[in-house]
Write a protein that holds these residues in place. Structure first.
Motif, PDB file in Angstrom:
ATOM      1  N   UNK A   1       0.819  -1.203   0.000  1.00 19.40           N
ATOM      2  CA  UNK A   1       0.000   0.000   0.000  1.00 19.40           C
ATOM      3  C   UNK A   1       0.856   1.257   0.000  1.00 19.40           C
ATOM      4  N   UNK A   2       1.983   1.214   0.729  1.00 20.39           N
ATOM      5  CA  UNK A   2       2.885   2.361   0.778  1.00 20.39           C
ATOM      6  C   UNK A   2       3.470   2.660  -0.597  1.00 20.39           C
ATOM      7  N   UNK A   3       3.915   1.626  -1.298  1.00 22.44           N
ATOM      8  CA  UNK A   3       4.490   1.809  -2.635  1.00 22.44           C
ATOM      9  C   UNK A   3       3.436   2.295  -3.621  1.00 22.44           C
ATOM     10  N   UNK A   4       2.242   1.758  -3.501  1.00 27.08           N
ATOM     11  CA  UNK A   4       1.179   2.097  -4.456  1.00 27.08           C
ATOM     12  C   UNK A   4       0.608   3.490  -4.231  1.00 27.08           C
ATOM     13  N   UNK A   5       0.361   3.840  -2.951  1.00 23.01           N
ATOM     14  CA  UNK A   5      -0.371   5.067  -2.663  1.00 23.01           C
ATOM     15  C   UNK A   5       0.515   6.239  -2.210  1.00 23.01           C
ATOM     16  N   UNK A   6       1.692   5.938  -1.689  1.00 24.10           N
ATOM     17  CA  UNK A   6       2.540   6.989  -1.122  1.00 24.10           C
ATOM     18  C   UNK A   6       3.968   6.899  -1.651  1.00 24.10           C
ATOM     19  N   UNK A   7       4.117   6.702  -2.936  1.00 21.62           N
ATOM     20  CA  UNK A   7       5.449   6.486  -3.505  1.00 21.62           C
ATOM     21  C   UNK A   7       6.360   7.705  -3.330  1.00 21.62           C
ATOM     22  N   UNK A   8       5.791   8.901  -3.237  1.00 21.07           N
ATOM     23  CA  UNK A   8       6.607  10.103  -3.048  1.00 21.07           C
ATOM     24  C   UNK A   8       7.421  10.035  -1.760  1.00 21.07           C
ATOM     25  N   UNK A   9       6.893   9.362  -0.754  1.00 22.25           N
ATOM     26  CA  UNK A   9       7.573   9.273   0.538  1.00 22.25           C
ATOM     27  C   UNK A   9       8.826   8.375   0.472  1.00 22.25           C
ATOM     28  N   UNK A  10       8.982   7.609  -0.592  1.00 22.98           N
ATOM     29  CA  UNK A  10      10.071   6.639  -0.690  1.00 22.98           C
ATOM     30  C   UNK A  10      11.229   7.121  -1.551  1.00 22.98           C
TER      31      UNK A  10
END
Length: 503
Positions: free
Chosen positions: A222-231
């Motif tokens: 979910x983090x990669x899909x929805x919040x990729x900017x944070x990575x």
């Protein structure tokens, strides 16, 4: 009921903390050299590997770890990894610098960087000047810890204790603790703190993903899909915290941490230099735990969205309070509170030591009462930081960055001066004035980063350039002392004892 349970757990552990501080000083107040400034400020130079490890690990695990790291993970993501980078590099530098400073201080009977600077340049007033300047840049860090502990106390009380009341509790507990127990007490309490930190963060590392996302797989997907900017850099939003900022900040802080007054206090508390070498090899393992609050801060994006400003510092604790029973909230709150108390105690102790040894000792009637003077300054520093907490609040990470960028300007005078005889007092002072002026200018005009680069490293570059230019352009200083009296050397044999003739 929840507030009563959580605060009772918290109160019990605070009583244990005070008891440990008192036990640590038992039997250390009498006899040769005990009970004096050296015993209070550097633990009588007798701490072994375990105590030095947990004490210096406290430098990395402060309220920032539970609050600021999670808050930055929540707001930006990847840029917060600079903490792991600079601390790991700083430990490597400490392997070389720590024993060198330890040997210099022991040889000449010194208890801090202000002593070292005054001895190196043969000017007592210079130690006083550095003490005042270092205090200015350390106060924001004390304010950071008061803010962090206050947030923790207010949160675990489920709002029953207001933030303003919690700030005062943080100030009162820490001030009383450090005045009584000194560095040795902080080292003893660090053992309790580190045990709680390891247990609570280890538990949360597994509990939060399982409770809220059914495991790491769904959470990371979910983090990669929805919040990729944070990575990726520069992280979420228009932060300006890109690759250049990450590299320059990590580099600057790794240099600064080895001469940070609180780090040096840890160095000087060791019973021999080999303790510091072992410590430098063991400390990086502790950094693994820092990934937990960073990751859980990003987990909070899905559970408690919409936190803005300083509220983002509550990201991790909102997960805790939302899902755990009150007694567990209290235990985790204690771990976070001790992560404020231990480093804040060392910061206040260092300020008191600098003033007692280098400033107030210049006044004849205070010269023989250095410990009492230092303890008085501890209380005064705590009061000033408390007032700043009420009147000039700021986010946790910003406060720590200001401290590091300002303290970095002492690098040429403290570190270069101790290894290079040619550096003159005029050169070091000229560079310091330029560096501090630039840092203040950048920070107060909100121009940090500058062109994507850490403002502190630009100021340090100008500082060093001016110091070298003035040194080479001006006359050589006349100092009849031999190099062995002026410069720092790691004069240690294989057993960690000072070699013959180096005393």
């Amino acid at each position: 009921m929840n507030a009563a349970v959580a605060t009772s757990v918290f109160g019990f552990f605070m009583a244990v903390t005070v008891a440990l501080g008192l036990l640590a000083t038992r039997g250390r107040r009498r006899g040769r050299g005990e009970g004096g400034l050296a015993e209070w400020s550097v633990g009588g130079r007798s701490l072994g590997t375990v105590f030095i490890w947990v004490l210096m690990a406290g430098e990395g695990y402060t309220s920032f770890s539970y609050l600021g790291a999670a808050g930055w993970g929540y707001n930006y993501g990847a840029p917060v990894l600079y903490v792991v980078a600079y601390m790991s590099c700083g430990y490597a530098l400490g392997y070389v610098v720590g024993p060198m400073l330890w040997a210099y201080a022991r040889k000449h009977g010194l208890v801090g960087i202000t002593d070292m600077v005054a001895h190196r340049f043969g000017r007592p007033w210079l130690g006083a000047l550095v003490a005042i300047l270092a205090t200015v840049f350390l106060l924001p860090y004390i304010q950071l810890q008061i803010t962090g502990m206050g947030v923790v106390v207010s949160t675990i009380s489920y709002g029953a204790i207001s933030l303003n009341q919690a700030y005062f509790i943080a100030f009162a507990v820490t001030t009383g603790f450090v005045v009584v127990s000194g560095l040795r007490g902080s080292a003893w309490v660090s053992v309790l703190k580190d045990a709680l930190v390891i247990v609570t963060l280890g538990f949360l590392a597994f509990y939060v993903p399982l409770h809220y996302f059914d495991g790491y797989g769904p959470f990371l997907d979910r983090l990669v899909t929805e919040k990729s900017d944070w990575l990726t850099f520069p992280g979420h939003g228009d932060s300006g915290l890109g690759q250049a900022w990450f590299i320059t900040t990590s580099f600057l802080n790794s240099l600064t941490v080895v001469i940070f007054p609180t780090t040096v206090a840890g160095y000087l508390g060791a019973k021999n230099a080999d303790v510091l070498r072992r410590n430098a090899m063991l400390l990086p393992a502790y950094n693994v735990l820092l990934f937990v609050p960073m990751l859980l801060g990003m987990a909070a994006l899905f559970v408690v969205p919409g936190l803005v400003g300083a509220e983002s510092n509550l990201a991790l604790f909102k997960l805790v309070v939302d899902s755990l029973p009150a007694w567990a909230v209290g235990v985790i709150g204690v771990a976070a509170a001790l992560s404020s108390i231990v480093p804040m105690a060392v910061f206040m102790l260092v300020i008191g030591t600098m003033w007692g040894r280098s400033v107030l000792s210049l006044v004849p009637r205070w010269e023989r009462r250095q410990k009492g003077a230092a303890q008085t300054v501890v209380v005064a520093a705590g009061v000033i930081a408390l007032v700043l907490t009420y009147t000039a609040p700021n986010t946790l990470v910003r406060l720590s960055l200001i401290s590091y960028e300002g303290m970095a300007q002492l690098l040429p005078m403290v570190l270069l001066g101790l290894i290079w005889r040619r550096l003159t007092l005029l050169g070091a002072m000229s560079g310091l004035v330029v560096g501090v002026g630039l840092v203040c200018g950048f920070v107060f005009t909100e121009n940090d980063p500058v062109w994507g680069v850490n403002a502190g490293i630009l100021a340090l570059g100008a500082n060093l350039a001016v110091a070298l230019a003035v040194t080479y352009a001006g006359p050589r200083e006349r100092d009849g002392r031999p190099d062995s009296e002026v410069l720092a050397r790691d004069e240690i044999d294989g057993t960690g004892a000072l070699v013959e003739g180096s005393r």
